[in-house]
Structures are given as structure tokens and as C-alpha cells.
Scaffold this active site. Structure first.
Site, mmCIF file in Angstrom:
data_model
loop_
_atom_site.group_PDB
_atom_site.id
_atom_site.type_symbol
_atom_site.label_atom_id
_atom_site.label_comp_id
_atom_site.label_asym_id
_atom_site.label_seq_id
_atom_site.Cartn_x
_atom_site.Cartn_y
_atom_site.Cartn_z
ATOM 1 N N LYS A 116 0.812 -1.216 0.000
ATOM 2 C CA LYS A 116 0.000 0.000 0.000
ATOM 3 C C LYS A 116 0.845 1.266 0.000
ATOM 4 O O LYS A 116 0.434 2.300 -0.517
ATOM 5 C CB LYS A 116 -0.959 -0.028 1.189
ATOM 6 C CG LYS A 116 -2.087 -1.040 1.039
ATOM 7 C CD LYS A 116 -3.035 -0.971 2.200
ATOM 8 C CE LYS A 116 -4.261 -1.857 1.960
ATOM 9 N NZ LYS A 116 -3.929 -3.251 1.768
ATOM 10 N N GLU A 275 -9.683 1.214 -5.719
ATOM 11 C CA GLU A 275 -10.604 1.672 -4.687
ATOM 12 C C GLU A 275 -10.346 3.137 -4.350
ATOM 13 O O GLU A 275 -9.202 3.569 -4.214
ATOM 14 C CB GLU A 275 -10.485 0.804 -3.438
ATOM 15 C CG GLU A 275 -10.773 -0.673 -3.708
ATOM 16 C CD GLU A 275 -11.006 -1.464 -2.439
ATOM 17 O OE1 GLU A 275 -10.866 -0.899 -1.348
ATOM 18 O OE2 GLU A 275 -11.332 -2.659 -2.556
ATOM 19 N N GLU A 288 -6.402 2.092 -2.662
ATOM 20 C CA GLU A 288 -5.548 0.963 -2.993
ATOM 21 C C GLU A 288 -6.028 0.334 -4.286
ATOM 22 O O GLU A 288 -7.132 0.616 -4.759
ATOM 23 C CB GLU A 288 -5.575 -0.084 -1.871
ATOM 24 C CG GLU A 288 -6.953 -0.681 -1.629
ATOM 25 C CD GLU A 288 -6.981 -1.650 -0.460
ATOM 26 O OE1 GLU A 288 -5.897 -2.036 -0.001
ATOM 27 O OE2 GLU A 288 -8.077 -2.010 -0.011
#
Length: 668
Positions: A116, A275, A288
Site C-alpha cells: 500500500k 478503490e 488501494e
């Protein structure tokens, strides 16, 4: 095209992949742990291979075990599903060395987007809007608090390798930042083997909206609209829909184009999801990218008409996309409800056990033009294990517009029978009937705001109460008539069924008169003059039936429980008594049984393992103080004191497996 696909997964997603492979004429191989020996995906596949003990670390996460299964079966491709090894670049590389095709994106994209911290840096470089935050590594809890304060509370503490809501905490002050950092770090290490943590600004009044992308190996990438995933609990999605009731065409286009730009920046192909978090002004920020198929992919399939698993297979085989961006059209509305084995009346804690009853609603196109789809990996008599995700099924509905999709979902939930384990069916029904949900006024805080004290069932309004009272009157009449028939056949006079009754539940009591109609229906009359005509094919022993009440068709779950009639409908759960007037009068004088006093006990709220005990016998404890931690289904649950008191006795031990309501400690 491939001749044999091995599915390196379990449950409903394994069954889902098998269905598409079968449609394409491709043989399938299932893998299973000892706990899944009798699982549905094992029964559905053409071949099945045992890969190890129940813990996922020794089976579904064992690359060596899965490679061995591939060699033994001759599979030439692997679909990873989601979770487990689906975003593991080491696994994808191992398949490449074996000469086996990974039905997913290239290794470089998995590596770039799987972290991430790295993914946010790449997103910013690709011109994608990102949330302010600290992407560097964080050494300890004190540093986490310092960084959080500098960003500005509230903040989101997240595991770099996280997913599925694990390793995520929201902090509103320094103390919560420290506690959240420790909990996220521990949860991330246990779930992903990677305890790196980062912190970012938590967007208030947020919506969680994601863009589905699909690309081939020839440089073609499209976006397939969005999914609204704002109905969440503990950062875990519960209800999703496509499209979003919030986005306009301009925002959808901007988000889609940014998602495609990011995918192109990492050389992406196959199905993937970008997302975003979206605020009340439709400003959106990258969260992410999931380099795999999403749990909620069916709603996109329902509104686009595409089979995403088929597209993944064709892309992996080297085929070009057969359509471009201008060909993508969103048709109608789709909703997905995640049916979990969790008890909504006990703060949604996981539930395990055997499915003594599992009867999904009818699938396919219905007479009203709506569609019902149920993706599942369980069956009646199967077991919900402590080892894996508690999902039972993904129930989906499609309609021409959002209102018809919601109505179809509400009916399907009422028709869905699940017994043997706690489940969230009543909660899902309550959401479908909630005015705020129906209006589309959603944020990721919807559940916390609308059910702040947890879910305690739905209290029927006056109209629903009378409707259910009338149904109970119908059921009672059928029971009395059957008893009369039996008495007549064994030599006794046939029982005469009276017309006056009292229907009661909770603090409500309705004196009613019942008049039998030609054809077996009845009319229930209330004291205020209201009349309810009820017809049904219900018979004693039926656990679900359709009732026509004043011309409206409703599906109700029914159960004869002693002298009571249990009715469950739209989140309402009632134990109804139908008594003759004199019996009802006497029953009202009976003292009510009080529940046992457990105020001086800490009981285990779910089946799980005690991973920490934070107090000692004799300790003075304060309200809200952490007492113990229970781990269930890889989620850590911290149990806190509900009042100021003293620890009298600790009954549980570290590492002990406890059942629901088993004693952990006592207080003075």
C-alpha cells in the site's frame, strides 16, 4: 485455450470459478484442507486434491503443497480467487517457473500494488488523487501517535499488506493511535506475515467507491463502471451495489480514467479494482488497487452482462478484449448482500457450527423482471469452520432501477432460510427497509450511526404488527383445525374451534375474531375495525411459507415453538402466542422470567482463543479498560470493562479455546 484449471482457493469463489470453467469446457481441479474434505467446491470440481491440515498456513497458503497438486494433476493454469495467495508475487513467480499460467495480472503489478505504501507513491506519480498521509515505515506506537497528530485526527492506521478489513483501525486521539498501531501491527503479522504499518488522513463522511478495470496483454484497458461499497462494519464490506447512487456521469468518467491511468502505469492486465474514498462533494482519493477478482464482482457482471472470470481466462490465454470503452454500458441496478455466519444480536461476533438448514431463494429471472443470483460454497448439513472466513453466501439482485433491485433483495432475504449458526440475515433485511439506505444517503459510517448500540432486531410498526398478528391467527387456525381432525378420527368428538382469540407478543395484545373463508383462507378482525384477509399453503411443519395478506404476497419464516409461533420477517423476530380470551387473561398474570445476572462476569462472546489477558486477580480496573483479547477467524477482539470494579478471579488461561459464554473472569 487451457485444458485444465486448478483453483487455489476454497468456498464460494472456488465454486464460482468452476461454474465458468465448466461453461467454457475447461476441466477443473479443487484443492482442499482436512477441514474442507466434504466442502461444496470439492464436490463440484472434476478432480480434487488434499493439500494439508486445516490451518490455512499449512494448506491454502502453502505454495509447495499447491505446486505439488498442479504437478500431480497436470493443470496448465491456476485461478487464485481472492484472499490466500491471490496477490502473492512469490506464488505467481513459482507458477511461471513451472510453466503454468497464473490467471491474474503480471508479477510486477502485483508487487507494485500489493504494497500500500508503494502503490500510493505510484498512484501520485500517475496523476491519481491520493489521501494525505505518512507512507514511510513507523517504528513504534509513540511514533505512530506523533505522526497521527501531525497529519491531524482522525487518522486511519493500516497494514501495508492488508486487505479484507484486517489490520485497520481509526484513531481520534494519541491514545487510540498507540492502541490502534499495536493492534494493527499484531493483526497484520498474524494475517499476512508482514507487520508494516502506514497512516493516512481519515476522510469524514466518506463513501467507499471502487472502479472495476479490465485489461488484456495487448495494451487495451477499460473500466467497467463503479461499485458503491459504503455499507461496512469493522472495515469489512457488507452490502455493495452497482452503480453508485451518488456519482454523476462526470465523476464516474474521471474516476474511471484515473483508474485506467494507474493500471497502465504498472503494465496491468486481467481484472483488477481501484478503490477510492469519496467525500460529500464528490472529491475522490485513491485508497488501494486490488490485483485480483473482488468479492463483490457479481454486481458488475449483472449490470454489464460480462463474465469477469471468463474475461480473466481469455486474457490469460492471450486473447484481446472483444470490446472497447465505448461499448461498456451499465444496464439497470444490482445489489449484493454478504451473508455471514455471525450473530448480529451479539455485536456481529463470528458463529461456527453445522448448517442444519440451508435453503436459498429461487435463482434466475423472476416474473416481475428482476433477477436473483446466489454465489455460495456451502450446503445444508455442511459446517462453518473456525479456520476460515465466515461468509456463507453472496446474495445478489438485479432490477431495472435501484428501487426494484432493493425490493427484490428484500424479498429474497425473507425467503432465505439458514439455521444452525448465527447469521446476519435479519440485519441485512433491516438495512434494505431502512429509509436512509433506500434514499441512497450512505457513508462508511452508516452502520455505526444507524445502529450505535448494535443490532437488536426490528420492532414492528403498527401496520406490520397487525399483519403478523393476522398471520399468527391463520397459523393457529390451521393448527387447531388439524388437532380437530385428529380428535375426530380417533373416536372423540371433533373439536369446535372458537372465533375469538387474543394474539400477543412482547407488550402487545390484540383481541381478534377469526372468520373462515371459502377455500381455506381466513379474515382476522381487530377491535378497531381493521380486517386482514389471509391465505397461504402453510401447513404444520413448514419452516417458510408465502402468505397473501390483503392481497400482498410476503414470505415469512415460521416455527412452532412450544405454545408459541415464531415469525421472522424483514428483520422482525417475534414469539407470538394465540390464546383463547380466558387463557390470555390468566397468562397475563404470570410472573415474567428474569434472565440470569452476568454483570459480574466476563463471558467469551464468540468461539475463539484467548491471545492475551491484560489484568491480574485483585486489580482495580476502570471503565473501558482492556481486559483480554479473543482471536476468532484471524480477527482480534479486545474485551473491555463495562464498569469500574475489581478482578476477583481469572478462569481462563492464555491460549485456551473457549466456547460462547464460557467464563473468562469474575469481578467483585
Amino acid at each position: 485455450m487451457f485444458s485444465k484449471i486448478l483453483i487455489a482457493n476454497r468456498g464460494e469463489i472456488a465454486c464460482r470459478v468452476i461454474k465458468t470453467a465448466r461453461k467454457m469446457g475447461i476441466a477443473t481441479v479443487a484443492v482442499y484442507s482436512e477441514a474442507d474434505r466434504d466442502a461444496l467446491h470439492v464436490k463440484m470440481a472434476d478432480e480434487a486434491v488434499a493439500i494439508g491440515p486445516a490451518p490455512s498456513s499449512q494448506s491454502y497458503l502453502s505454495i509447495d503443497a499447491i505446486l505439488k497438486a498442479i504437478r500431480n494433476t497436470g493443470a496448465d493454469a491456476v485461478h487464485p480467487g481472492y484472499g490466500f495467495l491471490s496477490e502473492n508475487p512469490v506464488f505467481a513467480q513459482a507458477l511461471e517457473r513451472e510453466g503454468v499460467v497464473f490467471l491474474g495480472p503480471p508479477v510486477g503489478a502485483i508487487e507494485a500494488m500489493g504494497d500500500k505504501i508503494t502503490s500510493k507513491k505510484l498512484a501520485a506519480e500517475a496523476g491519481v488523487s491520493t489521501v494525505p498521509g505518512h507512507m514511510g515505515l513507523i517504528e513504534d506506537a509513540d511514533e505512530a501517535a506523533t505522526i497521527s497528530a501531525s497529519i491531524g485526527y482522525p487518522v486511519m492506521i493500516k497494514a501495508s499488506a492488508g486487505g479484507g478489513g484486517k489490520g485497520m483501525r481509526i484513531a481520534w486521539d494519541d491514545e487510540e493511535a498507540r492502541d490502534g498501531f499495536r493492534a494493527s501491527k499484531s493483526e497484520a503479522k498474524n494475517s499476512f506475515g508482514d507487520d508494516r504499518i502506514f497512516i493516512e488522513k481519515f476522510v469524514e463522511q466518506p463513501r467507499h467507491i471502487e472502479i472495476q478495470v479490465l485489461g488484456d496483454q495487448h495494451g487495451n484497458i477499460v473500466y467497467l463502471g463503479e461499485r458503491e461499497c459504503s455499507i461496512q462494519r469493522r472495515n469489512q464490506k457488507v452490502i455493495e451495489e452497482a452503480p453508485s447512487p451518488f456519482l454523476d456521469a462526470g465523476t464516474r468518467k474521471a474516476m474511471g480514467e484515473q483508474a485506467v491511468a494507474l493500471a497502465k502505469a504498472v503494465g496491468y492486465f486481467s481484472a483488477g479494482t481501484v478503490e477510492f474514498i469519496v467525500d460529500g462533494n464528490r472529491n475522490f482519493y485513491f485508497l488501494e488497487m486490488n490485483t485480483r477478482l473482488q468479492v463483490e464482482h457479481p454486481v458488475t457482471e449483472l449490470v454489464t452482462g460480462l463474465d469477469l472470470v471468463e474475461q480473466m481466462i481469455r486474457v490469460a490465454a492471450g486473447e484481446k478484449l472483444s470490446f472497447g470503452q465505448d461499448d461498456v454500458k451499465l444496464n439497470g441496478w444490482a445489489i449484493e448482500s454478504r451473508l455471514y455466519a455471525e450473530d448480529p444480536y451479539r455485536n456481529f461476533l463470528p458463529s461456527t457450527g453445522r448448517l442444519s438448514r440451508y435453503r436459498p431463494p429461487t435463482e434466475g429471472g423472476l416474473t416481475d423482471g428482476t433477477i436473483i443470483r446466489n454465489d455460495t460454497g456451502v450446503y445444508e448439513g455442511g459446517e462453518i469452520s473456525i479456520y476460515y472466513d465466515p461468509m456463507i453466501a453472496k446474495l445478489c439482485s438485479w432490477g431495472e432501477d435501484r428501487a426494484s433491485a432493493i425490493a427484490a433483495m428484500a424479498r429474497a432475504l425473507n425467503d432465505f432460510e439458514v439455521e444452525g449458526v448465527g447469521n446476519n440475515l435479519p440485519f441485512l433485511s433491516a438495512v434494505m427497509d431502512h429509509a436512509r439506505f433506500q434514499d441512497g444517503r450512505l457513508t462508511t459510517a452508516f452502520i455505526a450511526e444507524e445502529f450505535p448500540d448494535g443490532f437488536h432486531g426490528v420492532t414492528p410498526d403498527a401496520a406490520a404488527a397487525k399483519r403478523l398478528a393476522a398471520v399468527a391467527g391463520f397459523i393457529n387456525h390451521k393448527v387447531q383445525a388439524r388437532a380437530g381432525e385428529i380428535s375426530g378420527t380417533i373416536g372423540y368428538h371433533r373439536r369446535v374451534i372458537g372465533s375469538d382469540w387474543v394474539v400477543s407478543f412482547g407488550d402487545m395484545a390484540y383481541p381478534v375474531s377469526i372468520e373462515l373463508q371459502t377455500g381455506g383462507g381466513i379474515v382476522v378482525g381487530f377491535n378497531d375495525g381493521a380486517l386482514f384477509a389471509v391465505e397461504s399453503n402453510w401447513k404444520p411443519g413448514m419452516t417458510h411459507a408465502v402468505f397473501m395478506v390483503n392481497g400482498d404476497e410476503i414470505g415469512i419464516k415460521t416455527e412452532l415453538s412450544g405454545a408459541a409461533i415464531r415469525l421472522r420477517w424483514s428483520g422482525i423476530d417475534l414469539a407470538v402466542n394465540v390464546r383463547e380470551p380466558r387463557v390470555a387473561e390468566l397468562a397475563s398474570l404470570m410472573p415474567k422470567k428474569l434472565p440470569p445476572d452476568t454483570s459480574k462476569m466476563l463471558l467469551c462472546p464468540m468461539p475463539g482463543v484467548i491471545t492475551s489477558i491484560r489484568v491480574k486477580e485483585g486489580d482495580q480496573i476502570e471503565f473501558g479498560q482492556a481486559l483480554a483479547t479473543v482471536e476468532a477467524m484471524k480477527m482480534e477482539n479486545v474485551l473491555k470493562a463495562e464498569k469500574k470494579t475489581v478482578v476477583k478471579r481469572i478462569a481462563a488461561t492464555l491460549g485456551q479455546s473457549l466456547a460462547v459464554n464460557e467464563l473468562i473472569m469474575e469481578f467483585e
